[in-house]
Write a protein that holds these residues in place. Sequence first.
Motif, PDB file in Angstrom:
ATOM      1  N   ARG A   1      56.076 -71.833  96.816  1.00 51.99           N
ATOM      2  CA  ARG A   1      56.911 -71.379  95.701  1.00 51.99           C
ATOM      3  C   ARG A   1      56.900 -72.391  94.549  1.00 51.99           C
ATOM      4  N   ARG A   2      56.856 -73.663  94.898  1.00 48.76           N
ATOM      5  CA  ARG A   2      56.771 -74.677  93.852  1.00 48.76           C
ATOM      6  C   ARG A   2      55.513 -74.525  93.024  1.00 48.76           C
ATOM      7  N   VAL A   3      54.390 -74.330  93.723  1.00 49.34           N
ATOM      8  CA  VAL A   3      53.114 -74.188  93.009  1.00 49.34           C
ATOM      9  C   VAL A   3      53.140 -72.924  92.159  1.00 49.34           C
ATOM     10  N   LEU A   4      53.634 -71.819  92.730  1.00 47.46           N
ATOM     11  CA  LEU A   4      53.719 -70.569  91.963  1.00 47.46           C
ATOM     12  C   LEU A   4      54.583 -70.748  90.722  1.00 47.46           C
ATOM     13  N   ARG A   5      55.716 -71.424  90.900  1.00 48.75           N
ATOM     14  CA  ARG A   5      56.643 -71.606  89.782  1.00 48.75           C
ATOM     15  C   ARG A   5      55.978 -72.400  88.661  1.00 48.75           C
ATOM     16  N   GLU A   6      55.232 -73.424  89.046  1.00 50.03           N
ATOM     17  CA  GLU A   6      54.572 -74.261  88.047  1.00 50.03           C
ATOM     18  C   GLU A   6      53.505 -73.453  87.301  1.00 50.03           C
TER      19      GLU A   6
ATOM     20  N   MET B   1      53.417 -72.576  83.304  1.00 46.84           N
ATOM     21  CA  MET B   1      52.373 -73.109  82.432  1.00 46.84           C
ATOM     22  C   MET B   1      51.400 -72.032  81.958  1.00 46.84           C
ATOM     23  N   GLY B   2      51.347 -70.895  82.645  1.00 47.19           N
ATOM     24  CA  GLY B   2      50.392 -69.857  82.247  1.00 47.19           C
ATOM     25  C   GLY B   2      49.046 -70.076  82.902  1.00 47.19           C
ATOM     26  N   ALA B   3      48.382 -71.165  82.558  1.00 46.21           N
ATOM     27  CA  ALA B   3      47.122 -71.532  83.222  1.00 46.21           C
ATOM     28  C   ALA B   3      47.120 -73.043  83.319  1.00 46.21           C
ATOM     29  N   VAL B   4      46.809 -73.551  84.500  1.00 48.77           N
ATOM     30  CA  VAL B   4      47.036 -74.983  84.708  1.00 48.77           C
ATOM     31  C   VAL B   4      46.055 -75.513  85.763  1.00 48.77           C
ATOM     32  N   ALA B   5      45.623 -76.744  85.548  1.00 45.01           N
ATOM     33  CA  ALA B   5      44.693 -77.367  86.502  1.00 45.01           C
ATOM     34  C   ALA B   5      45.454 -77.876  87.722  1.00 45.01           C
ATOM     35  N   ARG B   6      44.739 -77.929  88.856  1.00 37.82           N
ATOM     36  CA  ARG B   6      45.387 -78.385  90.095  1.00 37.82           C
ATOM     37  C   ARG B   6      46.027 -79.763  89.915  1.00 37.82           C
TER      38      ARG B   6
ATOM     39  N   ALA C   1      49.938 -81.095  90.541  1.00 32.48           N
ATOM     40  CA  ALA C   1      50.345 -82.238  91.361  1.00 32.48           C
ATOM     41  C   ALA C   1      51.247 -83.155  90.551  1.00 32.48           C
ATOM     42  N   ASP C   2      50.872 -83.448  89.306  1.00 32.73           N
ATOM     43  CA  ASP C   2      51.688 -84.314  88.452  1.00 32.73           C
ATOM     44  C   ASP C   2      53.085 -83.736  88.255  1.00 32.73           C
ATOM     45  N   ALA C   3      53.129 -82.431  87.971  1.00 27.56           N
ATOM     46  CA  ALA C   3      54.412 -81.828  87.593  1.00 27.56           C
ATOM     47  C   ALA C   3      55.338 -81.632  88.793  1.00 27.56           C
TER      48      ALA C   3
ATOM     49  N   MET D   1      60.893 -88.095  90.428  1.00 26.46           N
ATOM     50  CA  MET D   1      59.766 -87.252  90.854  1.00 26.46           C
ATOM     51  C   MET D   1      59.284 -87.690  92.237  1.00 26.46           C
ATOM     52  N   LEU D   2      59.010 -86.711  93.054  1.00 28.29           N
ATOM     53  CA  LEU D   2      58.602 -86.989  94.427  1.00 28.29           C
ATOM     54  C   LEU D   2      57.180 -87.531  94.447  1.00 28.29           C
ATOM     55  N   LYS D   3      57.027 -88.711  94.986  1.00 33.19           N
ATOM     56  CA  LYS D   3      55.689 -89.302  94.994  1.00 33.19           C
ATOM     57  C   LYS D   3      55.254 -89.696  96.398  1.00 33.19           C
TER      58      LYS D   3
END
Lengths: 416, 416
Positions: free
Chosen positions: A16-21, A25-30, A34-36, B1-3
């Motif tokens: 869900r975290r990845v989906l939310r991000e 963002m619309g389109a986003v690099a892997r 990870a950063d966000a 941020m979780l690291k």
Amino acid sequence: MLKRVDSDWLRDINRRRVLREVRKMGAVARVDIADATGLSPATVTVVANELIEHGLLEEARAETEGDQRRRGRPRVLLRLAPGALRVAGVKLAEHRISVIIVDFAGETVGEAETAVRTRAEPLDALINLIEENIRAAARQARVRPRDLAGIGIALPGYVDAMSGTAWWSPVLAEPEVHLTTLLERRFTCPVFADNDANIATLAELWFGVGQGVRNFAVVTVEHGVGMGMVLDGRIRRGARGLGAELGHMKVALDGAPCRCGQRGCLEAYVADYALLRRASSILPDVDLSDPARRREGLTALTALAHDGSNEANAIFREAAAMLGLGMANLVNIVDPGMIILSGTRFRNELLFSDIMAQTLRENSIPFGPPGPEIRTHVWGDLLWTRGAAALALEGLTDDTLFGLQTTRTGAALAGA
Amino acid sequence: MLKRVDSDWLRDINRRRVLREVRKMGAVARVDIADATGLSPATVTVVANELIEHGLLEEARAETEGDQRRRGRPRVLLRLAPGALRVAGVKLAEHRISVIIVDFAGETVGEAETAVRTRAEPLDALINLIEENIRAAARQARVRPRDLAGIGIALPGYVDAMSGTAWWSPVLAEPEVHLTTLLERRFTCPVFADNDANIATLAELWFGVGQGVRNFAVVTVEHGVGMGMVLDGRIRRGARGLGAELGHMKVALDGAPCRCGQRGCLEAYVADYALLRRASSILPDVDLSDPARRREGLTALTALAHDGSNEANAIFREAAAMLGLGMANLVNIVDPGMIILSGTRFRNELLFSDIMAQTLRENSIPFGPPGPEIRTHVWGDLLWTRGAAALALEGLTDDTLFGLQTTRTGAALAGA
């Protein structure tokens, strides 16, 4: 209550975290996910691949940009797979039923509407009309009704989002309508319902200016005054799901009578019927039960104010001050970082004037960092139907999203 | 941020869940923790053993009960290890500094206090006095100051709990005091500060009638009117940490002047200075800056009301109605499932009468399930110091609790 082993639970939270991000963002690099999110790049890769396998994400080449040329190979971005699933968003207004079908990427792919005095319809007939509109919108979107993943309904009034019960609504002929239960008999997917101001808040959180803002409130002024609030990143509805009733905040003890039956409600000073009631000495009588007549009356009152009528200007000034007072109390209680004024009425520069801003300033917490940023966001009707679709998307369980076998209220948990 | 890697994160969340359950229950069997948290019994066993190893939990035999005799062997319960760590709770009032030392099980093991007009002290002298009281209470508890795990401070006014800044407080001679920074120079442990009504809310959540209630508000009436709120199980402080200012909610546009400089605040009708101001025609003049004089004046006013004075009764009736109106607005905005009236003033049956309850009922959401349960909870001063200790306990990072090497804001995350 969580009854599955904990690594499954963690996996679903990460999904869900990845989906939310990606949605944000619309389109986003892997690597940017990870950063966000703070997830490790390895975790993001695993989770993203699972989501691609499930058909929820897809890869897209980045548009060619200068710095990518230099690096020599295009970056691969992730985006939501539009066709993964579709939901319906329904808005019940006093004079209209509107439906849109939204794909997983949030694009509108079908719509339908019927002009009808909703409150005048017997409940059965109204449910029939809602069903017909959903089917018509689905036809336009080329989706079979049984392939809808969820339906969200926005309506004014006191609505408990947990149970889908409308305790009282100006668009329903009866009190205590179990709206979601009635519609779930007509469709195979889950149905969700919420107060339209909460729905507007969801729309701002998912698609609007509230994206990424941790604490904000949405104030809507239409026929009534509505409000929703996001605290610490989630919409908050209170114990009975009946909170955020700014329109019925009391701005005076034993004040003006409100259509709710109580006295001194903000709405009794600010809503269109309240303005027209006060204008009875300078305007011909208006049939307050007719939305079109109310709109005309308000246009006439605005014209009078522009022409210099003292009475008309006094009416708008008092309404602006009362709205400012109500917003000040909102700041005193909830301390949002942003207040979004949402709805077509905020086009009216007389009502939403310097007086409102000044009253807000003079009556809210005067210490510490500056108070909330005030943003005006005029969406029109799309606000409500898109918000209703967001409600349906938010309500989807992990089972629906990820195709698991176990049953539980995953959405509630992941959102805790 | 979780690291950190995600399994560490999950482990710490599970540890906090188990700790929270044990704190709530006092003494509890592993199997009951599994039931209550939804964790698997195997996970609970692993986590509990780690917490015992860290010295945070200890085992205790259950008292012999009938059904256990039948089973033939006593159940082993888990409880918090009192000696695991100790924190200090500090309350700054207008006329007093109070400190308690609390062990990990929440028991008071030392205390100290100094009578002082806090606002009259220069800031340096006040910080010295706070330090001395903490050292005196620690001596009594046989704890070296450097062995304190945290310090929590409760004070009235506008306090940002995130930064520990008091933007304005009636107990401080200056505005914008970076209270936690100043005290962290005197001690080796982290220091936390919050508005005293939020502190009362934490005390109710950790130790009081708010335990296990997902949505509730605490209203305190002392010299001022304070409020804190728990929504979806966590205290909510808003964007600037300045929310929940019920005392400065406006109950009238351009109403009675408040000591904050604004007009129409609830406090200007309900606080002791407001009652005494209104009573100037029937009582000898009271020095409102002196807490002892204010208490005497209020006692005299209450006696007049009991003796049938119309003026005195009218003052209490208006205050009760205004408090009811403020609480109605709280219900309209936040919809708590319970309102806890907290503080010594709620002993005054004239002020907190049927009129308050009736005004609340007549001005809050009239639809749906019944409104909030109203509970009165008179704690005395222990409320504030225990709450301040709870703030310190809540602020402890996973590093302090579990002795990990990596640095991050674990408390914020686990509480998200």
